[in-house]
Write an enzyme that holds these catalytic residues in place. Structure first.
Site, mmCIF file in Angstrom:
data_model
loop_
_atom_site.group_PDB
_atom_site.id
_atom_site.type_symbol
_atom_site.label_atom_id
_atom_site.label_comp_id
_atom_site.label_asym_id
_atom_site.label_seq_id
_atom_site.Cartn_x
_atom_site.Cartn_y
_atom_site.Cartn_z
ATOM 1 N N GLU A 28 0.831 -1.208 0.000
ATOM 2 C CA GLU A 28 0.000 0.000 0.000
ATOM 3 C C GLU A 28 0.866 1.260 0.000
ATOM 4 O O GLU A 28 0.607 2.204 -0.746
ATOM 5 C CB GLU A 28 -0.922 0.031 1.228
ATOM 6 C CG GLU A 28 -1.904 -1.126 1.331
ATOM 7 C CD GLU A 28 -2.930 -1.165 0.209
ATOM 8 O OE1 GLU A 28 -3.032 -0.196 -0.554
ATOM 9 O OE2 GLU A 28 -3.631 -2.182 0.099
ATOM 10 N N ASN B 148 1.006 3.817 -3.107
ATOM 11 C CA ASN B 148 0.651 5.228 -2.899
ATOM 12 C C ASN B 148 1.729 6.156 -3.437
ATOM 13 O O ASN B 148 1.428 7.169 -4.075
ATOM 14 C CB ASN B 148 0.478 5.525 -1.401
ATOM 15 C CG ASN B 148 -0.928 5.234 -0.909
ATOM 16 O OD1 ASN B 148 -1.815 4.921 -1.694
ATOM 17 N ND2 ASN B 148 -1.117 5.326 0.395
ATOM 18 N N ARG C 166 -10.489 3.218 -6.822
ATOM 19 C CA ARG C 166 -9.790 2.747 -5.640
ATOM 20 C C ARG C 166 -10.691 2.905 -4.424
ATOM 21 O O ARG C 166 -11.641 3.658 -4.425
ATOM 22 C CB ARG C 166 -8.470 3.486 -5.481
ATOM 23 C CG ARG C 166 -7.555 3.256 -6.695
ATOM 24 C CD ARG C 166 -6.263 3.997 -6.578
ATOM 25 N NE ARG C 166 -5.534 3.595 -5.393
ATOM 26 C CZ ARG C 166 -4.822 2.486 -5.314
ATOM 27 N NH1 ARG C 166 -4.760 1.669 -6.333
ATOM 28 N NH2 ARG C 166 -4.185 2.205 -4.217
#
Lengths: 133, 146
Positions: B47, B51, B104
């Protein structure tokens, strides 16, 4: 059921990801194999959108038995296809989820909107409204 | 006290997310962490790195992401940094279901928070973002800092 067909553009390349598909009328069964992250989620999104838009697929069964990893990129693609199919009167079903993958999916809240089944047969046999209990 | 450090710098391309995960999984295995903890570390790192690439660098591939691992007897500290666009409102970005992209789910920070014992996000607009995550290695002796 049609013969199994493989998406062969990128077999296990880079993202360690492969898909195997079976199509019967408006139902697509997709067996996923590998890691579902930001790299491979895009491959899955394109494959599903192609089947939905070009072939008129309305029911997608995702067999996750061989999925080794999933993160929010992978979950986002599944949620996105759920929304897309819902608008078209279709649905997404999920089967054969390994426990460690289910844990991640549960934390995301996905099982509250998408129905999970123990195997492909159960997923196909189910004809109810696609919302989970 | 023994400290072990690993630093990996890599291009902001999607295939490197899996490599970052492999590195943290290897370190977790070496620390004899339970399989479940290793799975959670992999998600948290995935993650943070995703990002950096998707949001920090807005998908631009020629930039660099820095992954640092620092292991001592009590903690595994993971730092993911980019020199991208930064996050204007960190508090808002960390809310569940906040996402700038409808595809998302806004779950990145939720997973990082759930799977790590500490999470700190330091971001400056147009300068970059550093995400620091800590996992306690021995839960019987470590307590949350808050």
């Amino acid at each position: 059921m049609d013969a199994v067909e493989l998406y062969s553009e990128q077999p296990m390349k880079g993202g360690f990801f492969r898909m195997e598909k079976k199509i019967e009328r408006q139902t697509l069964i997709l067996r996923l194999d590998g890691d579902l992250d930001m790299k491979t989620a895009e491959t899955l999104r394109q494959a599903l959108d192609h089947e939905i838009e070009r072939r008129g697929i309305r029911i997608v069964v995702l067999n996750m038995e061989k999925v080794k990893f999933i993160d929010s990129s992978g979950l986002g693609v599944i949620l996105g296809r759920y929304k897309k199919l819902l608008a078209l009167g279709g649905k997404v079903k999920i089967s054969n989820v390994p426990p460690h993958i289910y844990k991640i999916m549960e934390l995301s809240g996905l099982p509250r909107i998408i129905r999970f089944f123990s195997d492909e047969t159960a997923a196909q046999a189910d004809d109810e409204d696609g919302r989970g209990a | 006290m023994n400290v072990n450090q690993l630093v990996l710098t890599f291009s902001s391309v999607a295939e490197n997310v899996g490599i970052a995960r492999m590195l943290v999984a290897s370190v977790g295995a070496q620390l004899d962490l339970p399989l479940n903890d290793i799975e959670e570390l992999k998600v948290a790192v995935s993650e943070a790195v995703s990002n950096a690439i998707i949001h920090g660098y807005r998908g631009e591939s020629g930039r660099l992401v820095l992954l640092e691992l620092e292991i001592n007897q009590e903690t595994l500290k993971i730092t993911v940094s980019d020199e991208g666009c930064g996050i204007p409102n960190v508090e808002q970005a960390m809310q569940p279901a906040f996402s700038t992209d409808p595809e998302r789910m806004g779950l990145g920070f939720v997973f990082m928070q759930s799977f790590m014992d500490e999470l700190d996000v330091d971001s400056t607009v147009n300068q970059g973002t550093t995400v620091t995550m800590v996992k306690y290695l021995d839960r019987s002796t470590a307590f949350p800092s808050h």
